[in-house]
Design a protein around this motif. Structure first.
Motif, short mmCIF file in Angstrom:
data_model
loop_
_atom_site.label_atom_id
_atom_site.label_comp_id
_atom_site.label_asym_id
_atom_site.label_seq_id
_atom_site.Cartn_x
_atom_site.Cartn_y
_atom_site.Cartn_z
N VAL A 1 0.84 -1.20 0.00
CA VAL A 1 0.00 0.00 0.00
C VAL A 1 0.88 1.25 0.00
N ASP A 2 0.83 1.98 -1.11
CA ASP A 2 1.61 3.21 -1.23
C ASP A 2 1.00 4.04 -2.34
N ASP A 3 0.95 5.35 -2.15
CA ASP A 3 0.37 6.21 -3.19
C ASP A 3 1.38 6.59 -4.27
N MET A 4 2.65 6.19 -4.10
CA MET A 4 3.69 6.52 -5.06
C MET A 4 4.05 5.30 -5.90
N GLU A 5 3.91 5.43 -7.22
CA GLU A 5 4.21 4.34 -8.16
C GLU A 5 5.65 3.84 -8.00
N ASP A 6 6.61 4.76 -7.86
CA ASP A 6 8.02 4.36 -7.74
C ASP A 6 8.24 3.46 -6.53
N VAL B 1 6.86 -0.06 -7.29
CA VAL B 1 7.77 -0.76 -8.21
C VAL B 1 8.99 -1.28 -7.44
N ALA B 2 9.53 -0.44 -6.54
CA ALA B 2 10.69 -0.85 -5.74
C ALA B 2 10.34 -2.04 -4.84
N LEU B 3 9.18 -1.99 -4.20
CA LEU B 3 8.75 -3.10 -3.34
C LEU B 3 8.59 -4.38 -4.14
N GLU B 4 7.98 -4.28 -5.31
CA GLU B 4 7.80 -5.46 -6.16
C GLU B 4 9.15 -6.04 -6.59
N ALA C 1 -2.09 -1.51 -3.83
CA ALA C 1 -3.19 -0.58 -3.58
C ALA C 1 -2.57 0.80 -3.39
N VAL C 2 -3.17 1.82 -3.99
CA VAL C 2 -2.58 3.16 -3.94
C VAL C 2 -3.22 4.06 -2.88
N LEU D 1 2.31 -4.33 3.80
CA LEU D 1 3.36 -3.31 3.85
C LEU D 1 2.66 -2.00 3.57
N LEU D 2 2.67 -1.10 4.55
CA LEU D 2 1.79 0.06 4.52
C LEU D 2 2.57 1.37 4.68
N ASP D 3 2.45 2.23 3.67
CA ASP D 3 3.06 3.56 3.74
C ASP D 3 2.33 4.39 4.79
N VAL D 4 3.08 5.15 5.55
CA VAL D 4 2.48 5.98 6.60
C VAL D 4 1.81 7.22 6.02
N MET D 5 2.53 7.93 5.17
CA MET D 5 2.05 9.22 4.66
C MET D 5 1.36 9.05 3.31
N MET D 6 0.03 9.06 3.33
CA MET D 6 -0.76 8.97 2.10
C MET D 6 -1.87 10.01 2.18
N PRO D 7 -2.28 10.55 1.03
CA PRO D 7 -3.42 11.47 1.06
C PRO D 7 -4.70 10.71 1.40
N GLY D 8 -5.68 11.40 1.93
CA GLY D 8 -6.93 10.73 2.31
C GLY D 8 -6.71 9.93 3.58
N MET D 9 -7.04 8.67 3.53
CA MET D 9 -6.86 7.79 4.67
C MET D 9 -5.37 7.43 4.78
#
Length: 199
Positions: free
Chosen positions: A20-25, A28-31, A44-45, A63-71
């Motif tokens: 879960v991350d709003d940044m495509e880069d 891609v790095a996680l994958e 999931a973005v 694996l969850l990004d902390v800083m995302m817009p919205g939720m």
């Protein structure tokens, strides 16, 4: 919706990892880092998309990004931990170096139910190793659950056969038939005992 799954040789019941991350880069790095583990990776973005994915399929880890817009990640983790269906899924928070120095973020992450907290850019080897441990734990839990389910099936079968014998006893069935059923029950009981002794 931008949820995308990448899988290499995934079995039908193989656990997936939710990224879960709003940044495509970042996705891609996680994958790239996790592809060597040969498990399905689901993207999931946003927190909202992550929740939809979690309600549709089984995940071994998020694996969850902390800083995302919205939720944001904290709010998403709170929702995950509130639902019976998802509350036991481990969460590893990923955060940028600028927020990692803030002790409040780490505390909030662990308080929300995260099992770990990694800083981006992360060490690929460390991330892959941590994820592999959680995948292994998930597989072992699955195997244990399968064993328990099988054991329960055998116990239920034994109980039904015992009820048949009790019913025959109360209805005055002939002794030969009762003796045969009791012998079958004794054999089943011995099988159960031997299976437990093997473990």
């Amino acid at each position: 919706m931008t949820i995308r799954t990448t899988a290499r040789g995934a079995g039908e019941h193989e656990a997936s990892i939710l990224l879960v991350d709003d940044m495509e880069d970042n996705l891609v790095a996680l994958e790239a880092v996790l592809s060597a583990l040969q498990v399905p990776l689901v993207r999931a973005v946003s927190g909202e998309e992550a929740m939809k994915a979690l309600l549709r399929q089984d995940f071994a880890l998020v694996l969850l990004d902390v800083m995302m817009p919205g939720m944001d990640g904290f709010e998403t983790a709170s929702h995950i931990k509130r639902l019976d269906q998802t509350k036991d899924i481990p969460i590893i928070f990923l955060t940028g170096a600028e927020t990692a120095t803030d002790a409040g973020y780490a505390f909030r992450g662990y308080a929300t139910g995260a099992v770990d907290y990694l800083t981006k850019p992360f060490d690929p080897w460390v991330l892959r190793t941590k994820v592999a441990v959680f995948l292994d734990l998930h597989r072992k839990n699955r195997q244990l659950q399968d064993l328990l389910d099988h054991e329960q099936y055998r116990l239920d079968d034994f109980a039904q056969r015992l009820q048949v014998v009790e019913s025959e006893l109360s209805s005055g069935a002939d002794t030969e038939q009762l003796a045969r059923h009791v012998a079958e029950l004794a054999e089943s009981l011995e099988e159960l005992r031997l299976r437990r002794a093997e473990r």
